[in-house]
Design a protein around this motif. Sequence first.
Motif, PDB file in Angstrom:
ATOM      1  N   TRP A  26      27.747  83.408  41.832  1.00  0.00           N
ATOM      2  CA  TRP A  26      28.071  82.378  42.741  1.00  0.00           C
ATOM      3  C   TRP A  26      27.927  83.262  44.205  1.00  0.00           C
ATOM      4  N   PHE A  27      28.302  84.346  44.402  1.00  0.00           N
ATOM      5  CA  PHE A  27      28.401  84.956  45.886  1.00  0.00           C
ATOM      6  C   PHE A  27      26.796  85.412  46.069  1.00  0.00           C
ATOM      7  N   ARG A  28      26.258  85.936  44.943  1.00  0.00           N
ATOM      8  CA  ARG A  28      24.833  86.263  45.219  1.00  0.00           C
ATOM      9  C   ARG A  28      23.965  85.178  45.564  1.00  0.00           C
ATOM     10  N   ARG A  77      36.058  91.299  56.341  1.00  0.00           N
ATOM     11  CA  ARG A  77      37.337  91.598  55.710  1.00  0.00           C
ATOM     12  C   ARG A  77      37.409  90.665  54.235  1.00  0.00           C
ATOM     13  N   CYS A  78      36.357  90.032  54.065  1.00  0.00           N
ATOM     14  CA  CYS A  78      36.271  88.994  53.084  1.00  0.00           C
ATOM     15  C   CYS A  78      36.096  89.970  51.754  1.00  0.00           C
ATOM     16  N   ILE A  79      36.894  89.713  50.669  1.00  0.00           N
ATOM     17  CA  ILE A  79      36.496  90.596  49.426  1.00  0.00           C
ATOM     18  C   ILE A  79      35.804  89.670  48.278  1.00  0.00           C
ATOM     19  N   GLU A  80      35.491  88.397  48.565  1.00  0.00           N
ATOM     20  CA  GLU A  80      34.449  87.723  48.038  1.00  0.00           C
ATOM     21  C   GLU A  80      35.324  87.579  46.401  1.00  0.00           C
ATOM     22  N   CYS A  81      36.736  87.233  46.660  1.00  0.00           N
ATOM     23  CA  CYS A  81      37.442  86.963  45.531  1.00  0.00           C
ATOM     24  C   CYS A  81      37.345  85.612  44.822  1.00  0.00           C
ATOM     25  N   GLY A  82      36.948  84.493  45.839  1.00  0.00           N
ATOM     26  CA  GLY A  82      36.763  83.252  45.331  1.00  0.00           C
ATOM     27  C   GLY A  82      38.085  82.463  45.534  1.00  0.00           C
ATOM     28  N   CYS A  83      39.269  82.679  45.655  1.00  0.00           N
ATOM     29  CA  CYS A  83      40.216  82.063  45.690  1.00  0.00           C
ATOM     30  C   CYS A  83      40.255  80.867  46.635  1.00  0.00           C
ATOM     31  N   CYS A  84      39.505  81.129  47.713  1.00  0.00           N
ATOM     32  CA  CYS A  84      39.409  79.798  48.726  1.00  0.00           C
ATOM     33  C   CYS A  84      38.795  78.870  48.013  1.00  0.00           C
ATOM     34  N   LEU A  85      37.732  79.227  47.256  1.00  0.00           N
ATOM     35  CA  LEU A  85      36.845  78.222  46.701  1.00  0.00           C
ATOM     36  C   LEU A  85      37.459  77.643  45.718  1.00  0.00           C
ATOM     37  N   ALA A 106      34.525  77.759  52.381  1.00  0.00           N
ATOM     38  CA  ALA A 106      35.173  78.765  53.366  1.00  0.00           C
ATOM     39  C   ALA A 106      34.292  79.905  53.438  1.00  0.00           C
ATOM     40  N   ALA A 107      34.337  80.609  52.096  1.00  0.00           N
ATOM     41  CA  ALA A 107      33.678  82.091  51.940  1.00  0.00           C
ATOM     42  C   ALA A 107      32.382  82.217  52.694  1.00  0.00           C
ATOM     43  N   GLY A 108      31.449  80.903  52.643  1.00  0.00           N
ATOM     44  CA  GLY A 108      30.210  80.740  52.950  1.00  0.00           C
ATOM     45  C   GLY A 108      29.999  80.834  54.544  1.00  0.00           C
ATOM     46  N   ASN A 145      45.282  79.872  50.791  1.00  0.00           N
ATOM     47  CA  ASN A 145      45.232  80.705  49.618  1.00  0.00           C
ATOM     48  C   ASN A 145      44.461  81.910  49.842  1.00  0.00           C
ATOM     49  N   CYS A 146      43.869  82.218  50.908  1.00  0.00           N
ATOM     50  CA  CYS A 146      43.187  83.476  51.097  1.00  0.00           C
ATOM     51  C   CYS A 146      44.034  84.710  51.070  1.00  0.00           C
ATOM     52  N   PRO A 147      43.968  85.590  50.008  1.00  0.00           N
ATOM     53  CA  PRO A 147      44.803  86.879  49.829  1.00  0.00           C
ATOM     54  C   PRO A 147      44.784  87.610  50.948  1.00  0.00           C
ATOM     55  N   LYS A 148      43.571  87.604  51.854  1.00  0.00           N
ATOM     56  CA  LYS A 148      43.326  88.616  52.937  1.00  0.00           C
ATOM     57  C   LYS A 148      43.811  87.962  54.289  1.00  0.00           C
ATOM     58  N   ASP A 149      44.326  86.689  54.105  1.00  0.00           N
ATOM     59  CA  ASP A 149      44.716  85.968  55.320  1.00  0.00           C
ATOM     60  C   ASP A 149      43.624  85.762  56.333  1.00  0.00           C
ATOM     61  N   LEU A 150      42.321  85.588  56.018  1.00  0.00           N
ATOM     62  CA  LEU A 150      41.291  85.271  56.859  1.00  0.00           C
ATOM     63  C   LEU A 150      41.628  84.161  57.879  1.00  0.00           C
ATOM     64  N   PRO A 151      41.312  83.912  58.984  1.00  0.00           N
ATOM     65  CA  PRO A 151      41.323  82.737  59.831  1.00  0.00           C
ATOM     66  C   PRO A 151      40.237  81.840  59.262  1.00  0.00           C
ATOM     67  N   LEU A 152      40.109  81.229  58.382  1.00  0.00           N
ATOM     68  CA  LEU A 152      38.764  80.389  57.909  1.00  0.00           C
ATOM     69  C   LEU A 152      38.971  79.170  58.681  1.00  0.00           C
ATOM     70  N   GLN A 153      39.994  78.555  58.930  1.00  0.00           N
ATOM     71  CA  GLN A 153      39.629  77.414  59.990  1.00  0.00           C
ATOM     72  C   GLN A 153      39.134  77.646  61.318  1.00  0.00           C
TER      73      GLN A 153
HETATM   74 FE1  SF4 Z   1      37.000  85.750  51.001  1.00  0.00          FE
HETATM   75 FE2  SF4 Z   1      39.501  85.045  51.375  1.00  0.00          FE
HETATM   76 FE3  SF4 Z   1      37.682  83.460  50.403  1.00  0.00          FE
HETATM   77 FE4  SF4 Z   1      38.729  85.884  48.899  1.00  0.00          FE
HETATM   78  S1  SF4 Z   1      39.768  83.844  49.717  1.00  0.00           S
HETATM   79  S2  SF4 Z   1      36.606  84.757  49.109  1.00  0.00           S
HETATM   80  S3  SF4 Z   1      39.128  87.029  50.807  1.00  0.00           S
HETATM   81  S4  SF4 Z   1      37.564  84.271  52.376  1.00  0.00           S
END
Ligand code: SF4
Length: 249
Positions: free
Chosen positions: A109-111, A149-157, A172-174, A216-224
Amino acid sequence: MGRRLTFDIFRYNPSVPGSTPRIQTFQLEETPGMNLFVALTRLREEQDPSLKFDFVCRMALCGSCGMLINGRPRLACKTFTRDLPAQINLFPLPVFKLLGDLSVDTGTWFRNLALKTGAWLHTSRAFEHDAREERMDNETALRIYEAERCIECGCCLAACAKVHLQKEFIGAAGINRLVRFMLDPRDERGVAQYFEVLGSENGIYGCMGLMGCEDNCPKDLPLQLQLAYIRRRLAATGVSRSQTRQGKG
Ligand code: SF4
Ligand code: FES
């Protein structure tokens, strides 16, 4: 003596003929400081060696251990059993291809996202291996670092209703990934080029503002905030939705 924990775990291995989805129940005694990496490793070592799940770093850095923990997308290595009730339900992250049990393929997915969005520096300058490192102002560097800092975990998706409804939505990750390059002064793409990727229902206009990503981002990224940054750039440059559809701006 610790609590007696009950784990209801989704089991299904699509690559094994005859495998059918089911829930398997395990019991385990809680130990001090137990996180779900420890719990799942013990279940696999002591009760069922066929249990599939992913871990690499065990410190919330690699993004491989995302799963639904009592219905919420979480990193298993960062989730302590003391913060959960004694009944723990574990399911694989939705959206991604299931490899087996709790293991999903986020990499493909991330690729695809990286290819679709051109998630690399676009520059006409030739690479000079002996050039000195270029300086960047601190504020810009910090904002890029924040997005990185996004680790591409996919939780936001997994937490995004729109991603569930619309497979092509970059989520949000994109959006966060593209902001990283929009901020970078070395990237020569203009706003109009970014909006060829972002200015559609599969980009910034697809977000319904439900905030599942940021919650739900485990890295607390300011996605909005990242989404707001793109929308501000859009407004400031006067690139309109119809213009981007026509490839102008
Ligand atoms: Fe990146 Fe946060 Fe989404 Fe995980 S939940 S993919 S760390 S933006
Ligand atoms: Fe790397 Fe959990 S094992 S993020």
